[in-house]
Design a protein around this motif. Structure first.
Motif, PDB file in Angstrom:
ATOM      1  N   CYS A 134     -10.987 -31.857   6.792  1.00 18.32           N
ATOM      2  CA  CYS A 134     -11.367 -33.259   6.953  1.00 18.32           C
ATOM      3  C   CYS A 134     -11.495 -33.621   8.422  1.00 18.32           C
ATOM      4  O   CYS A 134     -12.448 -34.307   8.829  1.00 18.32           O
ATOM      5  CB  CYS A 134     -10.340 -34.159   6.268  1.00 18.32           C
ATOM      6  N   GLU A 135     -10.547 -33.175   9.231  1.00 17.55           N
ATOM      7  CA  GLU A 135     -10.604 -33.464  10.665  1.00 17.55           C
ATOM      8  C   GLU A 135     -11.910 -32.973  11.275  1.00 17.55           C
ATOM      9  O   GLU A 135     -12.565 -33.679  12.046  1.00 17.55           O
ATOM     10  CB  GLU A 135      -9.415 -32.815  11.377  1.00 17.55           C
ATOM     11  N   LEU A 136     -12.304 -31.755  10.933  1.00 17.80           N
ATOM     12  CA  LEU A 136     -13.544 -31.212  11.490  1.00 17.80           C
ATOM     13  C   LEU A 136     -14.757 -31.958  10.956  1.00 17.80           C
ATOM     14  O   LEU A 136     -15.710 -32.226  11.700  1.00 17.80           O
ATOM     15  CB  LEU A 136     -13.666 -29.719  11.188  1.00 17.80           C
ATOM     16  N   ALA A 137     -14.747 -32.298   9.675  1.00 18.19           N
ATOM     17  CA  ALA A 137     -15.895 -33.007   9.096  1.00 18.19           C
ATOM     18  C   ALA A 137     -16.134 -34.323   9.830  1.00 18.19           C
ATOM     19  O   ALA A 137     -17.282 -34.670  10.135  1.00 18.19           O
ATOM     20  CB  ALA A 137     -15.656 -33.257   7.605  1.00 18.19           C
ATOM     21  N   VAL A 138     -15.053 -35.042  10.143  1.00 20.71           N
ATOM     22  CA  VAL A 138     -15.186 -36.306  10.875  1.00 20.71           C
ATOM     23  C   VAL A 138     -15.734 -36.043  12.277  1.00 20.71           C
ATOM     24  O   VAL A 138     -16.646 -36.744  12.749  1.00 20.71           O
ATOM     25  CB  VAL A 138     -13.826 -37.034  10.946  1.00 20.71           C
ATOM     26  N   LYS A 139     -15.200 -35.041  12.960  1.00 18.00           N
ATOM     27  CA  LYS A 139     -15.691 -34.711  14.294  1.00 18.00           C
ATOM     28  C   LYS A 139     -17.164 -34.308  14.261  1.00 18.00           C
ATOM     29  O   LYS A 139     -17.961 -34.709  15.117  1.00 18.00           O
ATOM     30  CB  LYS A 139     -14.866 -33.578  14.906  1.00 18.00           C
ATOM     31  N   MET A 140     -17.530 -33.513  13.255  1.00 19.02           N
ATOM     32  CA  MET A 140     -18.903 -33.030  13.144  1.00 19.02           C
ATOM     33  C   MET A 140     -19.884 -34.175  12.955  1.00 19.02           C
ATOM     34  O   MET A 140     -20.961 -34.212  13.566  1.00 19.02           O
ATOM     35  CB  MET A 140     -19.002 -32.034  11.978  1.00 19.02           C
TER      36      MET A 140
ATOM     37  N   ALA B 119     -12.199 -24.514   4.617  1.00 20.64           N
ATOM     38  CA  ALA B 119     -13.462 -24.308   5.319  1.00 20.64           C
ATOM     39  C   ALA B 119     -14.259 -25.593   5.348  1.00 20.64           C
ATOM     40  O   ALA B 119     -14.105 -26.458   4.485  1.00 20.64           O
ATOM     41  CB  ALA B 119     -14.279 -23.202   4.645  1.00 20.64           C
ATOM     42  N   VAL B 120     -15.118 -25.706   6.346  1.00 23.16           N
ATOM     43  CA  VAL B 120     -16.145 -26.732   6.386  1.00 23.16           C
ATOM     44  C   VAL B 120     -17.483 -26.020   6.341  1.00 23.16           C
ATOM     45  O   VAL B 120     -17.757 -25.145   7.168  1.00 23.16           O
ATOM     46  CB  VAL B 120     -16.043 -27.599   7.649  1.00 23.16           C
ATOM     47  N   LEU B 121     -18.294 -26.376   5.353  1.00 25.58           N
ATOM     48  CA  LEU B 121     -19.634 -25.820   5.204  1.00 25.58           C
ATOM     49  C   LEU B 121     -20.633 -26.891   5.613  1.00 25.58           C
ATOM     50  O   LEU B 121     -20.425 -28.071   5.318  1.00 25.58           O
ATOM     51  CB  LEU B 121     -19.904 -25.399   3.763  1.00 25.58           C
ATOM     52  N   ALA B 122     -21.707 -26.490   6.286  1.00 29.67           N
ATOM     53  CA  ALA B 122     -22.655 -27.489   6.766  1.00 29.67           C
ATOM     54  C   ALA B 122     -24.042 -26.909   6.906  1.00 29.67           C
ATOM     55  O   ALA B 122     -24.228 -25.684   7.042  1.00 29.67           O
ATOM     56  CB  ALA B 122     -22.196 -28.043   8.114  1.00 29.67           C
ATOM     57  N   THR B 123     -25.030 -27.805   6.877  1.00 28.32           N
ATOM     58  CA  THR B 123     -26.389 -27.398   7.214  1.00 28.32           C
ATOM     59  C   THR B 123     -26.473 -27.202   8.721  1.00 28.32           C
ATOM     60  O   THR B 123     -25.640 -27.701   9.495  1.00 28.32           O
ATOM     61  CB  THR B 123     -27.406 -28.470   6.796  1.00 28.32           C
ATOM     62  N   GLU B 124     -27.495 -26.489   9.155  1.00 25.28           N
ATOM     63  CA  GLU B 124     -27.679 -26.282  10.586  1.00 25.28           C
ATOM     64  C   GLU B 124     -27.851 -27.605  11.312  1.00 25.28           C
ATOM     65  O   GLU B 124     -27.320 -27.811  12.408  1.00 25.28           O
ATOM     66  CB  GLU B 124     -28.901 -25.380  10.823  1.00 25.28           C
ATOM     67  N   THR B 125     -28.577 -28.530  10.688  1.00 27.55           N
ATOM     68  CA  THR B 125     -28.807 -29.836  11.311  1.00 27.55           C
ATOM     69  C   THR B 125     -27.509 -30.610  11.485  1.00 27.55           C
ATOM     70  O   THR B 125     -27.204 -31.122  12.566  1.00 27.55           O
ATOM     71  CB  THR B 125     -29.796 -30.657  10.469  1.00 27.55           C
ATOM     72  N   ALA B 126     -26.717 -30.709  10.407  1.00 21.18           N
ATOM     73  CA  ALA B 126     -25.477 -31.482  10.482  1.00 21.18           C
ATOM     74  C   ALA B 126     -24.496 -30.887  11.479  1.00 21.18           C
ATOM     75  O   ALA B 126     -23.715 -31.615  12.113  1.00 21.18           O
ATOM     76  CB  ALA B 126     -24.835 -31.568   9.107  1.00 21.18           C
ATOM     77  N   ALA B 127     -24.524 -29.575  11.630  1.00 22.84           N
ATOM     78  CA  ALA B 127     -23.581 -28.890  12.517  1.00 22.84           C
ATOM     79  C   ALA B 127     -24.093 -28.762  13.940  1.00 22.84           C
ATOM     80  O   ALA B 127     -23.422 -28.155  14.787  1.00 22.84           O
ATOM     81  CB  ALA B 127     -23.271 -27.508  11.955  1.00 22.84           C
ATOM     82  N   SER B 128     -25.242 -29.331  14.228  1.00 22.85           N
ATOM     83  CA  SER B 128     -25.915 -29.068  15.501  1.00 22.85           C
ATOM     84  C   SER B 128     -25.111 -29.480  16.730  1.00 22.85           C
ATOM     85  O   SER B 128     -25.294 -28.915  17.812  1.00 22.85           O
ATOM     86  CB  SER B 128     -27.280 -29.764  15.527  1.00 22.85           C
ATOM     87  N   GLY B 129     -24.218 -30.436  16.583  1.00 20.49           N
ATOM     88  CA  GLY B 129     -23.436 -30.868  17.734  1.00 20.49           C
ATOM     89  C   GLY B 129     -22.233 -30.000  18.034  1.00 20.49           C
ATOM     90  O   GLY B 129     -21.639 -30.105  19.119  1.00 20.49           O
ATOM     91  N   MET B 130     -21.848 -29.140  17.102  1.00 18.83           N
ATOM     92  CA  MET B 130     -20.628 -28.357  17.257  1.00 18.83           C
ATOM     93  C   MET B 130     -20.930 -27.037  17.954  1.00 18.83           C
ATOM     94  O   MET B 130     -21.130 -25.998  17.331  1.00 18.83           O
ATOM     95  CB  MET B 130     -19.975 -28.137  15.896  1.00 18.83           C
TER      96      MET B 130
ATOM     97  N   ALA C 216     -20.016 -24.303  21.410  1.00 17.54           N
ATOM     98  CA  ALA C 216     -18.821 -23.644  21.940  1.00 17.54           C
ATOM     99  C   ALA C 216     -17.924 -24.635  22.670  1.00 17.54           C
ATOM    100  O   ALA C 216     -18.371 -25.414  23.512  1.00 17.54           O
ATOM    101  CB  ALA C 216     -19.234 -22.518  22.880  1.00 17.54           C
ATOM    102  N   GLY C 217     -16.637 -24.620  22.293  1.00 18.45           N
ATOM    103  CA  GLY C 217     -15.646 -25.466  22.928  1.00 18.45           C
ATOM    104  C   GLY C 217     -15.394 -26.792  22.253  1.00 18.45           C
ATOM    105  O   GLY C 217     -14.444 -27.499  22.616  1.00 18.45           O
ATOM    106  N   THR C 218     -16.191 -27.156  21.241  1.00 18.92           N
ATOM    107  CA  THR C 218     -16.018 -28.459  20.595  1.00 18.92           C
ATOM    108  C   THR C 218     -14.961 -28.452  19.494  1.00 18.92           C
ATOM    109  O   THR C 218     -14.506 -29.514  19.066  1.00 18.92           O
ATOM    110  CB  THR C 218     -17.343 -28.955  19.997  1.00 18.92           C
ATOM    111  N   HIS C 219     -14.570 -27.280  19.020  1.00 17.56           N
ATOM    112  CA  HIS C 219     -13.538 -27.206  17.995  1.00 17.56           C
ATOM    113  C   HIS C 219     -12.955 -25.795  17.996  1.00 17.56           C
ATOM    114  O   HIS C 219     -13.586 -24.849  18.479  1.00 17.56           O
ATOM    115  CB  HIS C 219     -14.103 -27.533  16.608  1.00 17.56           C
TER     116      HIS C 219
END
Length: 392
Positions: free
Chosen positions: A100-106, A254-265, A267-270
């Protein structure tokens, strides 16, 4: 004097020494039929030989590697999850709360990188449960979860479960970044979101650009008869939170995501010290390989039909104790009249374990490979518990 274990749990006075399949043996020798599976965690039962083999084989090689290095077991599980879902990429955690923490950050990093940092609001629903971290309790917003833990992380709005008008109105807010929803609420009392509602939510997200985040920590990994519960509606989320069943009892999320949704994450963001460790991923891969098989899921649905039919009969036989059967697949609930706690306790006395939830519901979350014989035994013991509650 405080106990050596921080007293945050109201534990039942039961201690178990061994388990096999859907059964647990207590220290005093009593055997209990486990219809809770560690709250939907032990998806393949206790001491499953295939999972034991996967764990021990990996334990003889490497237990832990920092994420500073390549981890082949992590790659294998990520590849399998991508191949079997909507996702393009996966980040491994140790729990649903961390997911959940990562999903919010993402979500928030996605909008920041798109040049719209004002889009931070995340919509959630009454009855939801997303964990007990700072972000997760803020997402739920109930007094029970948040009292004494302020100030809360801002940027969340809770909507009434099933209030379509309120959702439609809230989605027009230009600061809305995402919606988080459980396709089937677990802690909230086994409440299923109808397929048409999930489709409508997907349409609203597409219209406004908001990301759709599915919390499948409890309802995912075969629990409803599909690999993931959202599949029944024919829609796909942008981000999905997974845990519990994926590790079969080993701490894994795990957090699963599309490439678009994960685009901000980038190196170093999590990061995570233990997330994606070789032990967890070796077990998780065996779990996924087993549950993702169409024949296995067909059996889940057959057993779910059998269990539900018998539970409907139980409700009819004890109208003074039970009101209805709720849920989907092997994620079922019994709405009780005298209160969930009384039924849970009577269950202990009858040698069966069920799990309480909101709205005076008891949850039945058995191992997905439970046998027909154990289903029949579960109903006999639930009947015994119901008779005891009625007679009290």
């Amino acid at each position: 004097m405080i106990s050596s274990i921080l007293p945050t749990y109201n534990r039942a006075p039961l201690s178990f020494v061994s388990g096999e399949g859907s059964w647990l043996e207590a220290k005093d020798g009593r055997r209990f039929l486990d219809m809770g599976a560690g709250i939907a965690v032990n998806a393949l039962g206790h001491a499953n030989p295939d999972l034991v083999a996967a764990l021990t084989q990996q334990a003889g090689k490497i237990w832990h590697l920092s994420n500073l290095y390549e981890i082949p077991e992590q790659t294998a599980l990520a590849d399998a999850l991508v191949a079997n879902t909507f996702a393009d990429t996966v980040f491994f955690t140790n729990s649903g709360t961390e997911a959940c923490e990562l999903a919010v950050k993402m979500v928030r990093k996605y909008w920041f990188d798109k040049g719209q940092p004002e889009r931070i609001k995340i919509l959630t629903f009454s009855g939801a449960f997303h964990g007990r971290s700072s972000a997760a309790i803020a997402a739920v917003g109930t007094e029970k979860m948040t009292k004494g833990f302020g100030p809360l992380l801002p940027g969340f709005e809770q909507l009434e479960f099933g209030d379509h008008d309120a959702l439609t109105k809230a989605m027009q807010d230009p600061t809305v970044a995402a919606v988080i929803i459980e396709p089937v609420q677990g802690e909230g009392g086994i409440r299923t979101v109808p397929d048409q509602c999930l489709k409508g939510l997907r349409d609203l997200c597409d219209e406004t650009g908001a990301l759709l985040v599915a919390d499948e920590v409890q309802c995912g990994v075969g629990r409803t008869g599909k690999l993931f519960a959202h599949e029944w509606s024919g829609i796909s989320p942008d981000i999905m939170m997974v845990a519990k069943g994926i590790g079969g009892g080993f701490p894994l999320g795990a957090v699963l995501a599309t490439e678009t949704a994960a685009s901000g994450m980038v190196a170093g963001t999590h990061g995570s010290t233990y997330g994606g460790n070789p032990l967890g991923c070796a077990v998780g891969l065996k779990v996924l390989q087993t549950i993702a098989e169409p024949a296995f899921l067909d059996e889940v649905n057959r057993k779910a039909g059998l269990l539900r039919q018998k539970l409907e009969g139980l409700v009819a036989a004890h109208p003074d104790v039970f009101e209805e059967v709720r849920g989907s697949g092997l994620m079922l609930g019994l709405k009780t009249k005298p209160g969930a706690a009384k039924v849970v306790q009577a269950g202990y006395d009858a040698g069966i374990m069920v799990v309480p939830a909101a709205q005076e519901v008891v949850r039945l979350l058995p191992a997905l490979n439970i046998t027909d014989e154990d289903i029949n035994e579960a109903l006999a013991r639930l009947d015994q518990a119901a008779r005891a509650v009625a007679a009290a």
